[in-house]
Design a protein around this motif. Sequence first.
Motif, PDB file in Angstrom:
ATOM      1  N   LEU A 169       0.847  -1.195   0.000  1.00  0.00           N
ATOM      2  CA  LEU A 169       0.000   0.000   0.000  1.00  0.00           C
ATOM      3  C   LEU A 169       0.886   1.250   0.000  1.00  0.00           C
ATOM      4  CD1 LEU A 169      -2.769  -1.039   2.541  1.00  0.00           C
ATOM      5  CD2 LEU A 169      -2.966  -0.886   0.050  1.00  0.00           C
ATOM      6  N   GLU A 170       0.848   2.008  -1.086  1.00  0.00           N
ATOM      7  CA  GLU A 170       1.656   3.215  -1.248  1.00  0.00           C
ATOM      8  C   GLU A 170       0.941   4.136  -2.223  1.00  0.00           C
ATOM      9  OE1 GLU A 170       4.912   3.095  -3.834  1.00  0.00           O
ATOM     10  OE2 GLU A 170       3.926   1.654  -5.140  1.00  0.00           O
ATOM     11  N   HIS A 171       1.113   5.426  -2.028  1.00  0.00           N
ATOM     12  CA  HIS A 171       0.491   6.413  -2.910  1.00  0.00           C
ATOM     13  C   HIS A 171      -0.981   6.059  -3.167  1.00  0.00           C
ATOM     14  CE1 HIS A 171       4.372   8.255  -3.688  1.00  0.00           C
ATOM     15  NE2 HIS A 171       4.871   7.070  -3.979  1.00  0.00           N
ATOM     16  N   THR A 172      -1.700   5.735  -2.096  1.00  0.00           N
ATOM     17  CA  THR A 172      -3.073   5.248  -2.253  1.00  0.00           C
ATOM     18  C   THR A 172      -3.994   6.311  -2.859  1.00  0.00           C
ATOM     19  OG1 THR A 172      -3.456   5.829   0.066  1.00  0.00           O
ATOM     20  CG2 THR A 172      -2.910   3.535  -0.418  1.00  0.00           C
ATOM     21  N   ASN A 173      -3.650   7.577  -2.683  1.00  0.00           N
ATOM     22  CA  ASN A 173      -4.469   8.634  -3.279  1.00  0.00           C
ATOM     23  C   ASN A 173      -4.348   8.664  -4.797  1.00  0.00           C
ATOM     24  OD1 ASN A 173      -1.728   9.461  -2.874  1.00  0.00           O
ATOM     25  ND2 ASN A 173      -2.323  11.581  -3.318  1.00  0.00           N
ATOM     26  N   PRO A 315       5.566   1.949   4.873  1.00  0.00           N
ATOM     27  CA  PRO A 315       5.485   0.947   5.943  1.00  0.00           C
ATOM     28  C   PRO A 315       6.084  -0.413   5.568  1.00  0.00           C
ATOM     29  CG  PRO A 315       3.448   2.198   5.852  1.00  0.00           C
ATOM     30  CD  PRO A 315       4.252   2.623   4.651  1.00  0.00           C
ATOM     31  N   ALA A 316       5.879  -0.842   4.325  1.00  0.00           N
ATOM     32  CA  ALA A 316       6.440  -2.130   3.904  1.00  0.00           C
ATOM     33  C   ALA A 316       7.964  -2.085   3.947  1.00  0.00           C
ATOM     34  CB  ALA A 316       5.950  -2.485   2.507  1.00  0.00           C
ATOM     35  N   GLY A 317       8.540  -0.967   3.499  1.00  0.00           N
ATOM     36  CA  GLY A 317       9.990  -0.820   3.532  1.00  0.00           C
ATOM     37  C   GLY A 317      10.532  -0.807   4.949  1.00  0.00           C
ATOM     38  N   VAL A 320      10.553  -4.342   6.317  1.00  0.00           N
ATOM     39  CA  VAL A 320      11.692  -5.080   5.768  1.00  0.00           C
ATOM     40  C   VAL A 320      12.977  -4.664   6.488  1.00  0.00           C
ATOM     41  CG1 VAL A 320      13.156  -5.285   3.722  1.00  0.00           C
ATOM     42  CG2 VAL A 320      10.687  -5.576   3.513  1.00  0.00           C
ATOM     43  N   LEU A 321      13.128  -3.370   6.748  1.00  0.00           N
ATOM     44  CA  LEU A 321      14.302  -2.875   7.475  1.00  0.00           C
ATOM     45  C   LEU A 321      14.406  -3.531   8.846  1.00  0.00           C
ATOM     46  CD1 LEU A 321      16.594  -0.933   8.314  1.00  0.00           C
ATOM     47  CD2 LEU A 321      14.839   0.815   8.709  1.00  0.00           C
ATOM     48  N   VAL A 322      13.317  -3.540   9.594  1.00  0.00           N
ATOM     49  CA  VAL A 322      13.334  -4.126  10.940  1.00  0.00           C
ATOM     50  C   VAL A 322      13.626  -5.622  10.870  1.00  0.00           C
ATOM     51  CG1 VAL A 322      11.932  -4.620  12.982  1.00  0.00           C
ATOM     52  CG2 VAL A 322      11.823  -2.352  11.912  1.00  0.00           C
ATOM     53  N   ASP A 323      13.022  -6.322   9.924  1.00  0.00           N
ATOM     54  CA  ASP A 323      13.271  -7.757   9.761  1.00  0.00           C
ATOM     55  C   ASP A 323      14.747  -8.029   9.458  1.00  0.00           C
ATOM     56  OD1 ASP A 323      10.616  -8.280  10.205  1.00  0.00           O
ATOM     57  OD2 ASP A 323      10.096  -8.576   8.096  1.00  0.00           O
ATOM     58  N   THR A 324      15.351  -7.164   8.629  1.00  0.00           N
ATOM     59  CA  THR A 324      16.759  -7.337   8.269  1.00  0.00           C
ATOM     60  C   THR A 324      17.663  -7.083   9.462  1.00  0.00           C
ATOM     61  OG1 THR A 324      16.243  -6.616   6.008  1.00  0.00           O
ATOM     62  CG2 THR A 324      18.558  -6.633   6.635  1.00  0.00           C
ATOM     63  N   LYS A 344       3.737  10.753   3.013  1.00  0.00           N
ATOM     64  CA  LYS A 344       3.919   9.332   3.291  1.00  0.00           C
ATOM     65  C   LYS A 344       3.110   8.933   4.528  1.00  0.00           C
ATOM     66  CE  LYS A 344       7.003   8.601   0.033  1.00  0.00           C
ATOM     67  NZ  LYS A 344       6.807   7.631  -1.059  1.00  0.00           N
ATOM     68  N   ASP A 345       2.920   7.635   4.712  1.00  0.00           N
ATOM     69  CA  ASP A 345       2.187   7.135   5.883  1.00  0.00           C
ATOM     70  C   ASP A 345       3.162   7.038   7.050  1.00  0.00           C
ATOM     71  OD1 ASP A 345       0.483   6.010   7.684  1.00  0.00           O
ATOM     72  OD2 ASP A 345      -0.144   4.347   6.399  1.00  0.00           O
ATOM     73  N   TYR A 346       3.614   8.198   7.534  1.00  0.00           N
ATOM     74  CA  TYR A 346       4.658   8.227   8.556  1.00  0.00           C
ATOM     75  C   TYR A 346       4.169   7.668   9.891  1.00  0.00           C
ATOM     76  CZ  TYR A 346       2.336  12.754   9.331  1.00  0.00           C
ATOM     77  OH  TYR A 346       1.406  13.751   9.537  1.00  0.00           O
ATOM     78  N   ALA A 347       2.880   7.786  10.186  1.00  0.00           N
ATOM     79  CA  ALA A 347       2.374   7.245  11.450  1.00  0.00           C
ATOM     80  C   ALA A 347       2.550   5.728  11.491  1.00  0.00           C
ATOM     81  CB  ALA A 347       0.904   7.614  11.628  1.00  0.00           C
ATOM     82  N   LYS A 348       2.229   5.074  10.405  1.00  0.00           N
ATOM     83  CA  LYS A 348       2.391   3.614  10.355  1.00  0.00           C
ATOM     84  C   LYS A 348       3.869   3.235  10.321  1.00  0.00           C
ATOM     85  CE  LYS A 348      -0.784   1.309   8.253  1.00  0.00           C
ATOM     86  NZ  LYS A 348      -1.666   0.689   7.225  1.00  0.00           N
ATOM     87  N   MET A 349       4.680   4.048   9.642  1.00  0.00           N
ATOM     88  CA  MET A 349       6.117   3.789   9.617  1.00  0.00           C
ATOM     89  C   MET A 349       6.692   3.860  11.027  1.00  0.00           C
ATOM     90  SD  MET A 349       6.813   6.081   6.216  1.00  0.00           S
ATOM     91  CE  MET A 349       8.599   6.037   6.189  1.00  0.00           C
ATOM     92  N   LEU A 350       6.319   4.887  11.755  1.00  0.00           N
ATOM     93  CA  LEU A 350       6.781   5.024  13.139  1.00  0.00           C
ATOM     94  C   LEU A 350       6.301   3.868  14.008  1.00  0.00           C
ATOM     95  CD1 LEU A 350       6.271   8.861  13.551  1.00  0.00           C
ATOM     96  CD2 LEU A 350       8.437   7.653  13.940  1.00  0.00           C
ATOM     97  N   HIS A 351       5.068   3.455  13.801  1.00  0.00           N
ATOM     98  CA  HIS A 351       4.510   2.336  14.569  1.00  0.00           C
ATOM     99  C   HIS A 351       5.338   1.068  14.372  1.00  0.00           C
ATOM    100  CE1 HIS A 351       1.604  -0.256  16.526  1.00  0.00           C
ATOM    101  NE2 HIS A 351       1.534  -0.995  15.442  1.00  0.00           N
ATOM    102  N   GLU A 352       5.781   0.820  13.134  1.00  0.00           N
ATOM    103  CA  GLU A 352       6.605  -0.362  12.854  1.00  0.00           C
ATOM    104  C   GLU A 352       7.958  -0.259  13.562  1.00  0.00           C
ATOM    105  OE1 GLU A 352       5.737  -3.116  11.454  1.00  0.00           O
ATOM    106  OE2 GLU A 352       3.749  -2.438  10.865  1.00  0.00           O
TER     107      GLU A 352
END
Length: 426
Positions: A169-173, A315-317, A320-324, A344-352
């Motif tokens: 999910l990216e650039h959903t708009n 968020p997907a990236g 992947v970063l955290v998994d790596t 960007k969906d920074y709230a979800k990125m921060l949550h991850e």
Amino acid sequence: MARTMKEINHFFERRQVRLGMNFGLSRMEALLKKLGNPHEGLKYIHIAGSNGKGSTLQYMKGILMEEGVRVASFTSPYLSRMNEQLKINADEISDKDFIAVFTELWPFIQEMDHAGNGPTQFEILTAMAFSYFSKKEVDLVLMETGLGGRLDTTNVIKPLLSIITSISLEHTNILGDTLAEIASEKAGIIKSGAPVISGVTAKEPADVIEDRAHAVGVPYYQLARDFQIRHVKKREGRQSFSFTHGNRTIDHLEMNMLGQHQIENAALAIAAVQIGLEHTDEKNIRKGIAEAKWDGRFEKISNDPLVILDGAHNPAGIQVLVDTLKAHYPEYHYRFVFSSFKDKDYAKMLHELEKDALEIIITEFGHDRAADAQTLYEASHHENKQLIKDWQAAITEGRRKTGDKEVLVITGSLHFLSLVRAFLQD
């Protein structure tokens, strides 16, 4: 007219602010027609996807260069300077050639501007790539989409092969609210005569891509179904895997770029080269995979303290970063310096990040699209967070705090990383 690289950079920055992103192929086709359609005489592999495009391209380029192919590449965005986006083999376009190609386009840009249908910054850059690669008579162009696929500026080409690396999910708009809708946009690069190689394994988006391939009437090859990854081994600083396609297996492929996603990107590249070329030498595949690198993607830039830069920007990236990190530095604690664009969906990125962070230092950088640090700080719910508006001070503080068995990870935006790399390497 802009006559120096500094002036051209300024022109592009102002144009990006003024015109932004304006999708559709009509302006691109009009500009290319004025140039004499330089794109029509070239051979292409076209690459779309939410993440992994650049890394997959780097692996392919490494193999193809070992095979003796004179290979051009068009990538986006750049990390340090625009010239990076137009390369032939390992060499980026020179300032002299960049200025010359821009000068060639200038009268047509003016003409279209006056007619009220001026090309965007990315359309101009894409047209420059076509013109430059055509003049240099390259054997093959690896062409990465900018955003989406169906209406992306690069989608005027007729490729020999199409690759879709991943869907998230990216650039959903712009691209749609579901994985299926985004997959449909990405699958818009699929064209008659060009087999499709996909790293998308989730059923919903994978079905959309496969259906598009069948509708167009081209062969479809999917990771984990038509070619496989086996015997993955991960350790600090290195990893290896085996690759199988049909009756051919290549065992123990060593690689420098880390993460399961990089193994998958490498597998896509090997499949693409094997399907696209009549023959590929195993030693060239091994060397191409082993030596590939992509700045700003899980890039270790310092050992004392241990500092890693990663251009995860969705968020997907970030996941992947955290998994790596967990796979290659499982006994370490992770301290993050984070900044992001506001779209960007920074709230979800921060949550991850928060799930595994020792600390998050939140900052901001100078760009029209950048989110301000206070907004990012308020979006974070981590118990150990710090706001430092000056990004250089944020990094300096992060480095000062990072001790043994800790990693400082700087992430959230590739544009942010371009500033960080210059600062840390100064």
